[in-house]
Design an enzyme around this catalytic site. Structure first.
Site, PDB file in Angstrom:
ATOM      1  N   GLN A 159      60.761  44.186   1.440  1.00  0.00           N
ATOM      2  CA  GLN A 159      60.527  42.991   0.609  1.00  0.00           C
ATOM      3  C   GLN A 159      61.461  41.844   0.973  1.00  0.00           C
ATOM      4  O   GLN A 159      61.231  40.706   0.563  1.00  0.00           O
ATOM      5  CB  GLN A 159      60.732  43.321  -0.872  1.00  0.00           C
ATOM      6  CG  GLN A 159      59.601  44.121  -1.479  1.00  0.00           C
ATOM      7  CD  GLN A 159      59.830  44.266  -2.979  1.00  0.00           C
ATOM      8  OE1 GLN A 159      60.600  45.101  -3.408  1.00  0.00           O
ATOM      9  NE2 GLN A 159      59.160  43.434  -3.763  1.00  0.00           N
ATOM     10  N   HIS A 186      56.282  50.721  -1.740  1.00  0.00           N
ATOM     11  CA  HIS A 186      56.614  49.597  -0.852  1.00  0.00           C
ATOM     12  C   HIS A 186      56.951  50.083   0.548  1.00  0.00           C
ATOM     13  O   HIS A 186      56.490  49.516   1.540  1.00  0.00           O
ATOM     14  CB  HIS A 186      57.836  48.827  -1.387  1.00  0.00           C
ATOM     15  CG  HIS A 186      57.487  47.720  -2.324  1.00  0.00           C
ATOM     16  ND1 HIS A 186      56.634  46.695  -1.984  1.00  0.00           N
ATOM     17  CD2 HIS A 186      57.878  47.472  -3.608  1.00  0.00           C
ATOM     18  CE1 HIS A 186      56.515  45.860  -3.007  1.00  0.00           C
ATOM     19  NE2 HIS A 186      57.258  46.308  -4.009  1.00  0.00           N
ATOM     20  N   HIS A 244      57.137  52.950  -7.551  1.00  0.00           N
ATOM     21  CA  HIS A 244      56.799  51.594  -7.097  1.00  0.00           C
ATOM     22  C   HIS A 244      57.524  51.272  -5.785  1.00  0.00           C
ATOM     23  O   HIS A 244      56.924  50.763  -4.838  1.00  0.00           O
ATOM     24  CB  HIS A 244      57.185  50.600  -8.209  1.00  0.00           C
ATOM     25  CG  HIS A 244      56.908  49.172  -7.912  1.00  0.00           C
ATOM     26  ND1 HIS A 244      56.024  48.405  -8.646  1.00  0.00           N
ATOM     27  CD2 HIS A 244      57.406  48.335  -6.954  1.00  0.00           C
ATOM     28  CE1 HIS A 244      55.996  47.167  -8.145  1.00  0.00           C
ATOM     29  NE2 HIS A 244      56.831  47.107  -7.119  1.00  0.00           N
ATOM     30  N   LEU A 249      57.941  41.598  -7.407  1.00  0.00           N
ATOM     31  CA  LEU A 249      58.537  40.355  -6.912  1.00  0.00           C
ATOM     32  C   LEU A 249      57.738  39.769  -5.741  1.00  0.00           C
ATOM     33  O   LEU A 249      57.758  38.565  -5.524  1.00  0.00           O
ATOM     34  CB  LEU A 249      59.978  40.608  -6.464  1.00  0.00           C
ATOM     35  CG  LEU A 249      60.959  41.069  -7.547  1.00  0.00           C
ATOM     36  CD1 LEU A 249      62.265  41.524  -6.913  1.00  0.00           C
ATOM     37  CD2 LEU A 249      61.193  39.969  -8.570  1.00  0.00           C
TER      38      LEU A 249
HETATM   39 ZN    ZN Z   1      57.323  45.538  -5.892  1.00  0.00          ZN
END
Ligand code: ZN
Length: 162
Positions: free
Chosen positions: A48, A132, A128, A87
């Site tokens: 991320q 990712h 979660h 996010l």
């Molecule tokens: Zn996330």
């Protein structure tokens, strides 16, 4: 360090295992912690922020933990549906079904092996984040009808990302 948004390819890649532990990794993790606090997140995966490594941080019981090379095992078939945001998909909140209890096997920032049994919200957060690292986003876990409702939001995010 900036947050990668839906539409950026690194979010769709399976992260590479962490092989080297040391000062460099610790600097990355400190930056990620700062970023997560800045954006008020409860979890942040390395991809991320544009880093192709199997590492995530998560705030569990008010403390921020670092996990590398994580593996998840469900501890029962029991699941729970709750609203999740991400996010990397800002402004989108969707109901996601997750295992209620999981075992997380991983390595910490030093490379030590750790094993945790997690339940409820903490179990949801790590599921979660492990998603990712496998290139999976919350929008992959909703029905086509649910997805249709957020198509224009997703297009806007994608436009911002590219
Ligand atoms: Zn996330």
């Amino acid at each position: 360090m900036s947050i990668k948004l839906y539409g950026e390819s690194i979010l769709r890649e399976k992260a590479k295992p962490v092989a080297e532990f040391g000062a460099e990794l610790e600097i990355i993790v400190e930056d990620m912690k700062t970023k997560m606090v800045d954006v008020n997140g409860v979890g942040l995966a390395a991809n991320q922020v544009g880093l192709d490594i199997a590492l995530f941080i998560a705030k569990l019981d008010e403390e921020v933990y670092v996990f590398t090379n994580p593996e998840l095992v469900p501890l029962s078939t029991e699941s729970h549906i709750s609203e999740e945001g991400c996010l990397s998909v800002p402004g989108v909140w969707v109901d996601i079904e997750r295992y209620l209890k999981v075992r997380l096997r991983a390595q910490d920032i030093k490379g030590n092996h750790v094993e945790l049994e997690l339940e409820g919200f903490a179990a949801r957060v790590v599921q979660h984040e492990v998603d990712h690292l496998n290139g999976v986003l919350i929008i992959d876990r909703i029905s086509p009808e649910e997805r249709r409702k957020i198509v224009s939001q997703l297009e806007k995010i994608q436009h911002q990302a590219l």
